[in-house]
Scaffold this motif. Structure first.
Motif, mmCIF file in Angstrom:
data_model
loop_
_atom_site.group_PDB
_atom_site.id
_atom_site.type_symbol
_atom_site.label_atom_id
_atom_site.label_comp_id
_atom_site.label_asym_id
_atom_site.label_seq_id
_atom_site.Cartn_x
_atom_site.Cartn_y
_atom_site.Cartn_z
ATOM 1 N N UNK A 1 33.827 46.889 43.013
ATOM 2 C CA UNK A 1 32.644 46.197 42.497
ATOM 3 C C UNK A 1 33.006 45.649 41.126
ATOM 4 N N UNK A 2 32.736 44.352 40.938
ATOM 5 C CA UNK A 2 33.022 43.741 39.653
ATOM 6 C C UNK A 2 32.131 42.538 39.429
ATOM 7 N N UNK A 3 32.017 42.150 38.177
ATOM 8 C CA UNK A 3 31.213 41.006 37.783
ATOM 9 C C UNK A 3 32.149 39.878 37.390
ATOM 10 N N UNK A 4 31.920 38.711 37.998
ATOM 11 C CA UNK A 4 32.760 37.538 37.749
ATOM 12 C C UNK A 4 31.894 36.299 37.635
ATOM 13 N N UNK A 5 32.390 35.313 36.919
ATOM 14 C CA UNK A 5 31.743 33.997 36.930
ATOM 15 C C UNK A 5 32.313 33.228 38.117
ATOM 16 N N UNK A 6 31.659 32.139 38.469
ATOM 17 C CA UNK A 6 31.991 31.402 39.696
ATOM 18 C C UNK A 6 33.476 31.108 39.843
ATOM 19 N N UNK A 7 34.125 30.596 38.841
ATOM 20 C CA UNK A 7 35.526 30.214 38.945
ATOM 21 C C UNK A 7 36.487 31.389 39.042
ATOM 22 N N UNK A 8 36.063 32.572 38.609
ATOM 23 C CA UNK A 8 36.943 33.744 38.618
ATOM 24 C C UNK A 8 37.084 34.384 39.989
ATOM 25 N N UNK A 9 36.092 34.210 40.858
ATOM 26 C CA UNK A 9 36.133 34.879 42.160
ATOM 27 C C UNK A 9 37.362 34.471 42.952
ATOM 28 N N UNK A 10 37.630 33.182 43.039
ATOM 29 C CA UNK A 10 38.791 32.719 43.792
ATOM 30 C C UNK A 10 40.077 33.323 43.220
ATOM 31 N N UNK A 11 40.218 33.346 41.910
ATOM 32 C CA UNK A 11 41.417 33.915 41.271
ATOM 33 C C UNK A 11 41.558 35.394 41.589
ATOM 34 N N UNK A 12 40.431 36.121 41.559
ATOM 35 C CA UNK A 12 40.474 37.547 41.874
ATOM 36 C C UNK A 12 40.898 37.781 43.323
ATOM 37 N N UNK A 13 40.315 37.037 44.255
ATOM 38 C CA UNK A 13 40.651 37.213 45.669
ATOM 39 C C UNK A 13 42.117 36.859 45.930
ATOM 40 N N UNK A 14 42.614 35.825 45.278
ATOM 41 C CA UNK A 14 44.029 35.454 45.403
ATOM 42 C C UNK A 14 44.922 36.565 44.866
ATOM 43 N N UNK A 15 44.542 37.152 43.727
ATOM 44 C CA UNK A 15 45.318 38.249 43.145
ATOM 45 C C UNK A 15 45.335 39.457 44.078
ATOM 46 N N UNK A 16 44.234 39.705 44.771
ATOM 47 C CA UNK A 16 44.178 40.820 45.728
ATOM 48 C C UNK A 16 45.184 40.605 46.859
ATOM 49 N N UNK A 17 45.175 39.422 47.436
ATOM 50 C CA UNK A 17 46.090 39.153 48.544
ATOM 51 C C UNK A 17 47.538 39.111 48.063
ATOM 52 N N UNK A 18 47.772 38.614 46.837
ATOM 53 C CA UNK A 18 49.136 38.568 46.296
ATOM 54 C C UNK A 18 49.730 39.962 46.131
ATOM 55 N N UNK A 19 48.885 40.956 45.819
ATOM 56 C CA UNK A 19 49.403 42.319 45.634
ATOM 57 C C UNK A 19 49.378 43.122 46.938
ATOM 58 N N UNK A 20 49.008 42.483 48.059
ATOM 59 C CA UNK A 20 49.059 43.154 49.351
ATOM 60 C C UNK A 20 47.797 43.898 49.743
#
Length: 156
Positions: free
Chosen positions: A113-132
């Protein structure tokens, strides 16, 4: 239209715990593990039938963790549709026959659970998949329950 600076709180289910690098990059996120579950699916013809299914699950002593409608029935009564209900553990054949549900096993996951602004969500999801840490589900909970600190523009 969503304001680029508007923050939202998200629940993100991952197939494994996020890496230390990801935790350091997003220090405000909370992480907890979920136990293995069984996802049950059954079509119901309205609220009374859904209530009856919930009673059946309770009668078996199962711990319900999630209920959501997967698809609605356009010509049916209000509340009719295909529902998915998740319960803790892996159910045996006798319980599955009693409940008359299709099912699948859900492995142990991590819930972030985290709080993000609109543009940060895509970056966070990409970082999740990048780390496996594969994505299982993303759900916007709503506006943040507590406003997170914002960096000052132009600060050093």
């Amino acid at each position: 239209m969503v304001d680029e600076d508007q923050a939202f709180e998200y629940d993100v289910q991952l197939t494994r715990l996020p890496s230390d690098t990801l935790r350091q990059r997003y220090p405000h996120m909370t992480v907890r593990s979920t136990a293995a579950q069984t996802a049950l699916r059954r079509r119901v013809d309205g609220p009374a039938e859904l209530s009856a299914l919930l009673v059946e699950i309770g009668t078996l002593g199962l711990t319900l963790t999630d209920v959501h409608r997967v698809a609605s029935v356009e010509d049916g009564p209000a509340g009719a549709g295909l529902y998915e209900l998740r319960v803790l553990g892996e159910l045996g054949e006798p319980s599955l026959r009693y409940l008359k549900c299709t099912h699948y096993h859900v492995e142990k996951q991590a819930l972030v659970r985290l709080t993000l602004v609109a543009g940060e969500l895509h970056s966070f999801l990409q970082a999740c998949t990048d780390c496996g840490a594969g994505l299982a589900r993303v759900h916007r909970v709503g506006p943040p329950s507590v406003e997170r600190p914002r960096p000052l523009v132009g600060s050093v």
